[in-house]
Design a protein around this motif. Structure first.
Motif, short mmCIF file in Angstrom:
data_model
loop_
_atom_site.label_atom_id
_atom_site.label_comp_id
_atom_site.label_asym_id
_atom_site.label_seq_id
_atom_site.Cartn_x
_atom_site.Cartn_y
_atom_site.Cartn_z
N VAL A 29 -8.57 12.54 -6.17
CA VAL A 29 -9.47 12.49 -5.03
C VAL A 29 -9.56 13.87 -4.35
O VAL A 29 -10.65 14.33 -3.99
N ARG A 33 -13.00 16.30 -4.03
CA ARG A 33 -13.53 16.83 -2.78
C ARG A 33 -13.64 18.36 -2.84
O ARG A 33 -14.65 18.94 -2.43
N LEU A 38 -17.21 15.97 -3.14
CA LEU A 38 -17.34 14.51 -3.04
C LEU A 38 -16.46 14.03 -1.89
O LEU A 38 -15.47 13.31 -2.06
N HIS A 40 -16.85 11.93 0.40
CA HIS A 40 -16.84 10.50 0.72
C HIS A 40 -15.79 9.74 -0.08
O HIS A 40 -15.41 8.63 0.29
N LEU A 41 -15.31 10.32 -1.17
CA LEU A 41 -14.44 9.59 -2.11
C LEU A 41 -13.04 9.41 -1.53
O LEU A 41 -12.45 10.35 -0.99
N THR A 42 -12.52 8.19 -1.63
CA THR A 42 -11.14 7.91 -1.25
C THR A 42 -10.45 7.18 -2.40
O THR A 42 -11.11 6.69 -3.33
N ASP A 45 -11.65 3.75 -3.29
CA ASP A 45 -12.88 3.62 -4.08
C ASP A 45 -12.60 3.46 -5.57
O ASP A 45 -13.50 3.11 -6.33
N LEU A 55 -17.15 4.33 -10.54
CA LEU A 55 -17.57 5.48 -9.75
C LEU A 55 -18.98 5.89 -10.13
O LEU A 55 -19.30 6.05 -11.31
N ILE A 57 -20.55 8.55 -10.44
CA ILE A 57 -20.41 10.00 -10.64
C ILE A 57 -20.70 10.29 -12.10
O ILE A 57 -20.37 9.48 -12.98
#
Length: 201
Positions: A29, A33, A38, A40-42, A45, A55, A57
């Motif tokens: 993650v 980022r 990205l 918003h990604l956690t 997710d 994902l 992506i």
């Protein structure tokens, strides 16, 4: 301790590494980022083990992030799961620690284990790299392992069918109903109460 299951002898226990001992997807993650913005990604997710399925992506981006996450440099930056070093250090006093990973190349994750377990003699840390999750079964059988802590449901199911008791380590990608007989643990503290019930904690 999980009430309906008896204590586990440490000599019959082995561990997966990524997602169980190593909080590997936290690095995934972070890299997503930093490298691809990205933001918003956690980790929450990551709702399935196959990242391509959960994902939105590009496949090439996911491939790049997986390679980056598992490379030597970033492997050494992976944080351990909370409580894992303390429990593993305690367990090492009863015998060697056995790890079975689907990684192809084990060198960097072995170095990482030595780094997070400074009080454990390196000779007590034994790592088998299988190259695939399915190959873990024969390795565990040959080692005489009866209990295995794993984060992938499919591997847990395979082991259970072949007489090895899997213990599912809770992660966002395995939060679906699991077959009967596969207990789920949510922390290393909980595992400690099961494996070392006579030592407090």
């Amino acid at each position: 301790m999980i009430a309906h299951l008896k204590p586990i002898p440490p000599s019959e226990l082995a561990f997966d590494i990524d997602g169980v001992v190593a909080d590997t997807m936290t690095v995934f993650v972070r890299l997503a980022r930093e490298r691809y913005a990205l933001n918003h990604l956690t980790k929450e997710d990551l709702g399935c083990y196959n990242l391509y399925e959960c994902l939105d992506i590009d496949r090439e981006v996911i491939d790049d992030l997986i390679c980056l996450t598992l490379n030597d440099e970033n492997t050494l930056r992976i944080p351990p799961m909370s409580g894992a070093p303390d429990v593993l250090t305690e367990l090492s006093r009863s015998g060697p620690l056995r790890f079975v990973t689907a990684r192809i190349w084990p060198e960097s994750i072995i170095e990482w284990l030595h780094m997070i377990l400074p009080e454990v003699d390196s000779k007590r840390i034994r790592v088998s790299a299988t190259g695939s999750p399915e190959a873990k079964l024969n390795i565990l059988k040959n080692m005489g392992i009866r209990y295995f802590v794993e984060d992938r449901i499919e591997t847990c199911t395979l082991l259970a069918q072949q007489g090895i008791q899997p213990i599912l380590f809770d992660q966002p990608w395995n939060r679906i109903p699991v077959p009967a007989g596969i207990p789920r643990i949510e922390s290393w503290r909980q595992l400690r109460q099961w494996v070392l019930p006579g030592n407090g904690g």
